[in-house]
Design an enzyme around this catalytic site. Structure first.
Site, PDB file in Angstrom:
ATOM      1  N   LYS A  42       0.848  -1.179   0.000  1.00 44.16           N
ATOM      2  CA  LYS A  42       0.000   0.000   0.000  1.00 44.16           C
ATOM      3  C   LYS A  42       0.888   1.234   0.000  1.00 44.16           C
ATOM      4  O   LYS A  42       1.873   1.292   0.726  1.00 44.16           O
ATOM      5  CB  LYS A  42      -0.856  -0.003   1.269  1.00 44.16           C
ATOM      6  CG  LYS A  42      -1.925   1.076   1.310  1.00 44.16           C
ATOM      7  CD  LYS A  42      -2.550   1.202   2.675  1.00 44.16           C
ATOM      8  CE  LYS A  42      -3.294  -0.065   3.071  1.00 44.16           C
ATOM      9  NZ  LYS A  42      -4.013   0.097   4.356  1.00 44.16           N
ATOM     10  N   CYS A 100      -0.945  14.649  -6.125  1.00 47.14           N
ATOM     11  CA  CYS A 100      -1.412  13.851  -7.263  1.00 47.14           C
ATOM     12  C   CYS A 100      -2.490  12.858  -6.843  1.00 47.14           C
ATOM     13  O   CYS A 100      -2.357  12.166  -5.846  1.00 47.14           O
ATOM     14  CB  CYS A 100      -0.231  13.096  -7.861  1.00 47.14           C
ATOM     15  SG  CYS A 100      -0.692  12.012  -9.236  1.00 47.14           S
ATOM     16  N   CYS A 141      -3.941  11.101  -9.679  1.00 48.95           N
ATOM     17  CA  CYS A 141      -4.087  10.291 -10.899  1.00 48.95           C
ATOM     18  C   CYS A 141      -3.044   9.181 -10.979  1.00 48.95           C
ATOM     19  O   CYS A 141      -3.112   8.339 -11.844  1.00 48.95           O
ATOM     20  CB  CYS A 141      -3.990  11.183 -12.138  1.00 48.95           C
ATOM     21  SG  CYS A 141      -2.321  11.725 -12.564  1.00 48.95           S
ATOM     22  N   CYS A 181       1.730  16.543  -7.469  1.00 47.75           N
ATOM     23  CA  CYS A 181       1.247  16.663  -8.847  1.00 47.75           C
ATOM     24  C   CYS A 181       2.308  17.357  -9.698  1.00 47.75           C
ATOM     25  O   CYS A 181       2.883  18.353  -9.278  1.00 47.75           O
ATOM     26  CB  CYS A 181      -0.042  17.486  -8.837  1.00 47.75           C
ATOM     27  SG  CYS A 181      -0.632  17.978 -10.466  1.00 47.75           S
ATOM     28  N   HIS A 235      -1.617  14.700 -15.062  1.00 45.38           N
ATOM     29  CA  HIS A 235      -3.047  14.397 -15.197  1.00 45.38           C
ATOM     30  C   HIS A 235      -3.623  14.996 -16.485  1.00 45.38           C
ATOM     31  O   HIS A 235      -4.575  14.451 -17.041  1.00 45.38           O
ATOM     32  CB  HIS A 235      -3.834  14.902 -13.966  1.00 45.38           C
ATOM     33  CG  HIS A 235      -3.703  16.370 -13.724  1.00 45.38           C
ATOM     34  ND1 HIS A 235      -2.758  16.917 -12.876  1.00 45.38           N
ATOM     35  CD2 HIS A 235      -4.389  17.399 -14.259  1.00 45.38           C
ATOM     36  CE1 HIS A 235      -2.887  18.238 -12.875  1.00 45.38           C
ATOM     37  NE2 HIS A 235      -3.866  18.542 -13.705  1.00 45.38           N
TER      38      HIS A 235
HETATM   39 FE1  FES Z   1      -1.584  13.388 -10.953  1.00 46.96          FE
HETATM   40 FE2  FES Z   1      -1.699  15.994 -11.343  1.00 46.96          FE
HETATM   41  S1  FES Z   1      -3.108  14.781 -10.341  1.00 46.96           S
HETATM   42  S2  FES Z   1      -0.158  14.641 -11.951  1.00 46.96           S
END
Ligand code: FES
Length: 65
Positions: free
Chosen positions: A14, A31, A33, A42, A46
Protein backbone atom coordinates in the site's frame (compact mmCIF):
# COMPACT_ATOMS: atom_id res chain seq x y z
CA UNK A 1 -9.50 -5.73 -12.69
CA UNK A 2 -7.71 -2.60 -13.85
CA UNK A 3 -4.57 -1.42 -12.08
CA UNK A 4 -4.51 2.36 -11.59
CA UNK A 5 -1.01 2.63 -10.11
CA UNK A 6 1.56 1.46 -12.66
CA UNK A 7 4.63 3.39 -11.50
CA UNK A 8 4.71 4.30 -7.78
CA UNK A 9 6.37 2.00 -5.19
CA UNK A 10 5.14 -1.13 -6.94
CA UNK A 11 6.88 -3.34 -4.37
CA UNK A 12 4.72 -1.99 -1.52
CA UNK A 13 1.38 -3.52 -0.46
CA UNK A 14 0.00 0.00 0.00
CA UNK A 15 1.33 3.45 -0.86
CA UNK A 16 0.82 5.84 2.06
CA UNK A 17 2.16 9.39 2.30
CA UNK A 18 1.94 11.57 5.41
CA UNK A 19 1.76 15.34 5.24
CA UNK A 20 2.56 17.52 8.25
CA UNK A 21 0.71 20.83 8.05
CA UNK A 22 3.52 22.84 9.67
CA UNK A 23 5.47 22.11 6.49
CA UNK A 24 3.02 23.98 4.31
CA UNK A 25 4.57 26.88 2.46
CA UNK A 26 1.87 28.56 0.39
CA UNK A 27 0.21 25.41 -0.91
CA UNK A 28 0.78 21.70 -1.45
CA UNK A 29 -0.56 20.04 -4.62
CA UNK A 30 -1.05 16.28 -4.37
CA UNK A 31 -1.41 13.85 -7.26
CA UNK A 32 -4.61 11.77 -7.43
CA UNK A 33 -4.09 10.29 -10.90
CA UNK A 34 -1.00 8.18 -10.01
CA UNK A 35 0.81 9.36 -13.14
CA UNK A 36 3.05 12.05 -11.62
CA UNK A 37 6.82 11.58 -11.86
CA UNK A 38 7.01 13.55 -8.59
CA UNK A 39 4.41 11.46 -6.69
CA UNK A 40 2.90 12.20 -4.20
CA UNK A 41 3.08 15.71 -5.65
CA UNK A 42 1.25 16.66 -8.85
CA UNK A 43 3.48 17.50 -11.81
CA UNK A 44 0.67 18.15 -14.31
CA UNK A 45 0.74 14.61 -15.78
CA UNK A 46 -3.05 14.40 -15.20
CA UNK A 47 -3.58 16.72 -18.17
CA UNK A 48 -2.02 14.24 -20.62
CA UNK A 49 -3.84 11.32 -18.96
CA UNK A 50 -7.21 13.12 -19.17
CA UNK A 51 -6.66 13.99 -22.82
CA UNK A 52 -5.79 10.38 -23.68
CA UNK A 53 -8.61 8.74 -21.72
CA UNK A 54 -11.42 11.31 -21.56
CA UNK A 55 -11.16 11.21 -17.78
CA UNK A 56 -11.33 14.29 -15.54
CA UNK A 57 -8.78 13.58 -12.80
CA UNK A 58 -7.02 16.36 -10.93
CA UNK A 59 -4.95 17.08 -7.84
CA UNK A 60 -5.82 17.67 -4.20
CA UNK A 61 -4.64 21.17 -3.27
CA UNK A 62 -3.99 22.03 0.36
CA UNK A 63 -3.62 25.78 0.77
CA UNK A 64 -2.89 28.06 3.67
CA UNK A 65 -5.92 30.16 4.69
FE1 FES B 1 -1.58 13.39 -10.95
FE2 FES B 1 -1.70 15.99 -11.34
S1 FES B 1 -3.11 14.78 -10.34
S2 FES B 1 -0.16 14.64 -11.95
Amino acid sequence: PHRQNTTVKLGSDKVVDTFKTENIDGKAVYCRCWKSAKFPYCDGAHNKYNKETGDNLGPLIIAKE
